[in-house]
Motif scaffolding. Structure first.
Motif, PDB file in Angstrom:
ATOM      1  N   VAL A 454       0.854  -1.196   0.000  1.00  0.00           N
ATOM      2  CA  VAL A 454       0.000   0.000   0.000  1.00  0.00           C
ATOM      3  C   VAL A 454       0.887   1.242   0.000  1.00  0.00           C
ATOM      4  N   ASP A 455       0.665   2.129  -0.964  1.00  0.00           N
ATOM      5  CA  ASP A 455       1.398   3.394  -1.042  1.00  0.00           C
ATOM      6  C   ASP A 455       0.631   4.486  -0.318  1.00  0.00           C
ATOM      7  N   VAL A 456       1.359   5.479   0.187  1.00  0.00           N
ATOM      8  CA  VAL A 456       0.759   6.619   0.892  1.00  0.00           C
ATOM      9  C   VAL A 456       1.166   7.896   0.179  1.00  0.00           C
ATOM     10  N   VAL A 457       0.180   8.742  -0.103  1.00  0.00           N
ATOM     11  CA  VAL A 457       0.420  10.047  -0.707  1.00  0.00           C
ATOM     12  C   VAL A 457      -0.212  11.094   0.199  1.00  0.00           C
ATOM     13  N   THR A 458       0.586  12.065   0.602  1.00  0.00           N
ATOM     14  CA  THR A 458       0.124  13.079   1.541  1.00  0.00           C
ATOM     15  C   THR A 458      -0.009  14.424   0.844  1.00  0.00           C
ATOM     16  N   GLY A 459      -1.052  15.145   1.164  1.00  0.00           N
ATOM     17  CA  GLY A 459      -1.269  16.480   0.613  1.00  0.00           C
ATOM     18  C   GLY A 459      -2.729  16.881   0.746  1.00  0.00           C
ATOM     19  N   ARG A 460      -3.015  18.113   0.437  1.00  0.00           N
ATOM     20  CA  ARG A 460      -4.399  18.593   0.479  1.00  0.00           C
ATOM     21  C   ARG A 460      -5.200  17.925  -0.638  1.00  0.00           C
TER      22      ARG A 460
END
Length: 499
Positions: A454-460
């Protein structure tokens, strides 16, 4: 041993092979034809599958457009025009590429991913073992794989050999005739591109037009031969022994419209096809041990409304990640069985939709009365919106926590504004890996035990009210923002135990 054998190198088989390759699974595609047939079949893709292709990076290469797909302002349902401009949210997408072009594009993508496609290889027998499937080909070759998938169409040999029944109904009431044609410029309406028919009026393009005697459709595709088709309900079925001809189609047009259209030979090779009746069937089961079915091998239905590829390609993507997880050993118990529990109800709704449309286009005064009432209902945005969602597949919701408004639904077109600038969800999903979008920056620690898958992408997050979203490889939401406990439960349910 091969991981997965796929029988059939049509769109569904190739799409499944690409999904498995993205997940690191060895897939071999067997196709009984030595070369692509080039036979004209579907003339485009309709519904949410267009967004799905965008989310795999395939929309641009198939459409030749650099911008994301946009909803179409109109479509048809049961020979009624649908005005989709009245909807606040229009879910209906169309990609006008012929099936041969789609297959060529998917074959090229499969080659890029290293998929082994073997043409001229026909499955003639199989033997199921507890740990594998043994497949015998027409030339005597024996192959062994962990799983076998039948993507070999409505007359699926894999389905028959696996002993899976195919209940449903067959009718021979209708006769459809289709051909590529040329029409004199003097018979074309300069404003709409429709057919000008003296004594009748204008037959609009890219719609089904019903009369008391039958149905006609005129499709002047840009850059390729135009297609003219009719459907009638004769007192006696047509004989399939006599080859179809343009003269036969022309006579059918005259019967349907009560007036003639000058029909000429196409420029170059053409299509001449007559179909009597049709089938509506759904396989008794989608899985028999290590044998599974996708696309027309699992379900057939009338083509009206063009739902076939929308249904079949999404079958392939739904099955792909679950089959890959099973082969790679991290699938939670029962995950592979959710392929059928999720996709069978979708097939049943497509059957319902196509049967309803078939009823609405039939001849008869009572059908005309029904159509008058239906036309009144379609003036209501809520009715048109319901039908648009049905036809496009936007109304799909897989079993999920009812308290979670997004879980089980197709993920919205989110844009993530992170440290490297804005990026569309469609650009993040091209690897077909599970994905957590996190605007809070607090969930990475929860997901860490699953970071191998599972990949995680952070941001608004723009385009959703959720502050975090867990997206499955098939681009359906598995979870939207809750506490860490519900996220762990969703991760375990969909992607197995952590490392």
């Amino acid at each position: 041993m091969i991981d997965v054998l796929i029988a059939g190198a049509g769109p569904n088989g190739l799409m499944l092979a690409c999904e498995l390759a993205l997940a690191g699974v060895d897939a071999v595609v067997l196709e009984r034809h030595a070369a692509p047939t080039g036979e004209p079949r579907a003339n485009g893709l309709v519904g949410q599958v267009v967004r799905l292709l965008d989310r795999r990076g395939l929309y641009a290469r198939l459409s030749g457009e650099s911008t994301p797909p946009a909803p179409r302002p109109g479509f048809v349902f049961g020979a009624f025009p649908l005005d989709l401009t009245m909807l606040e949210e229009n879910p209906h997408y169309v990609l006008g590429v012929p099936q041969a072009q789609l297959e060529a594009g998917l074959a090229a993508r499969a080659a890029e991913l290293g998929v082994d496609v073997r043409r001229g290889q026909e499955v003639v027998d199989l033997r199921r073992r507890p740990d594998a499937v043994e497949v015998c080909l027409a030339d005597g070759t024996q192959l062994t794989a962990q799983f076998l998938v039948g993507a070999d169409g409505g007359h699926s040999a894999v389905r028959r050999l696996a002993g899976i029944d195919f209940p449903g109904v067959t009718n021979d009431r209708s006769v459809s005739r289709t051909a590529t044609v040329t029409i004199p410029a003097s018979s074309l309406d300069p404003d709409t591109g429709g057919l000008r028919v003296p004594g009748y009026g204008v037959v609009p393009p890219f719609q089904h037009t019903r009369t008391a005697r039958g149905l006609i459709a005129w499709a002047p595709f840009p850059g390729r031969p135009a297609i003219l088709s009719t459907t009638e309900w004769p007192d006696a079925p047509a004989s399939d022994e006599t080859p179809m001809s343009l003269a036969e189609l022309s006579a059918s047009v005259t019967r349907v419209l009560g007036a003639g259209v000058p029909v000429g030979e196409p420029d170059g090779p053409g299509l001449l096809r007559r179909l009597t009746g049709g089938n509506t069937r759904i396989a008794g089961r989608y899985r028999a041990g290590r044998v599974l079915l996708v696309g027309d091998a699992a379900h057939v239905h009338p083509a009206i409304g063009g739902p076939g590829l929308n249904l079949g390609l999404q079958d392939a993507v739904n099955l792909g990640w679950k089959l890959a997880a099973t082969v790679r050993g991290w699938a939670p118990r029962g995950l592979l069985d959710t392929y059928e529990t999720e996709r069978r109800p979708v097939a049943e709704r497509v059957v319902m939709s196509t049967q309803a449309q078939s009823a609405l286009i039939a001849p008869g005064d009572e059908i005309t009365g029904l159509r008058e009432l239906f036309a009144e209902l379609l003036r209501k945005p809520e009715v048109t919106g319901h039908i648009a969602a049905l036809m496009s597949g936007a109304d799909i919701r897989y079993p999920a926590d009812p308290a979670d408004p997004l879980a089980g639904r197709c993920a919205p077109d989110v844009v993530v504004h992170g440290e490297h600038g804005p990026i569309r969800l469609a650009e993040l999903t091209r690897t077909a890996r599970p994905l957590l979008l996190d605007s809070t920056g607090t969930y990475a620690e929860v997901v860490a035990p699953w970071k191998d898958r599972v990949d995680v992408v952070t941001g608004r997050l723009e385009g959703t009210t959720a502050t975090a979203l867990l997206v499955r490889p098939d681009c359906f939401a598995a979870w939207s923002a809750g506490d860490a406990g519900t996220l762990r439960a969703a991760l375990t349910e969909h992607f197995g135990l952590p490392r």
